[in-house]
Design a protein around this motif. Structure first.
Motif: not given
Length: 144
Positions: A86-106
């Motif tokens: 869904g849109h929320k998961v896609k957005e969360k993944v995109m944000n994690s890829m842009l600014n995340g610091d936990n590779p396992g979190g995605i």
């Protein structure tokens, strides 16, 4: 400042691009490569869904790369992992890829960690496809 960046091949994974930079830069260690690319010696190069790409993009902007959104959508497994999400998961993944610091979190948010499908130990590839890619690349480089 990043002194050099190899050309990104069509449909090449960012992971491969990072590896080619490491090879051509002749850095003593991959930690130095991570420092060059991400301004962080402790950054981790992740094959499928790399993180902290905003920092990386800031370092390569002067080389006129494709947009960061384009890099994520065309040079990672983002579309593969999020196609049925869904849109929320896609957005969360995109944000994690842009600014995340936990590779396992995605992977955790996508349910990959709990999947019964086992990961491969090694990256797989098709030797015939590699040969065809090389031919196509040379054709495109030599075309008028």
């Amino acid at each position: 400042m990043l002194p050099y960046l190899p050309t990104l091949y069509p449909n090449e994974l960012l992971y491969s691009w990072f590896a080619r930079y490491d090879l051509y830069s002749m850095n003593d260690s991959f930690k130095q490569t991570m420092e060059d690319l991400f301004n962080n010696r402790n950054a981790v190069a992740v094959l499928d869904l790399p993180i902290n790409l905003t920092e990386f993009y800031e370092n390569i902007k002067r080389f006129n790369p494709p947009s960061i959104s384009s890099l994520i959508k065309n040079n990672t497994f983002y579309k593969y992992y999020t196609f049925f999400q869904g849109h929320k998961v896609k957005e969360k993944v995109m944000n994690s890829m842009l600014n995340g610091d936990n590779p396992g979190g995605i992977h955790l948010s996508l349910g990959v960690v709990t999947s019964s499908v086992k990961e491969w130990t090694y990256i797989r590839y098709c030797p015939k496809c590699i040969e065809q890619d090389k031919k196509n690349l040379w054709r495109s480089l030599l075309a008028p």
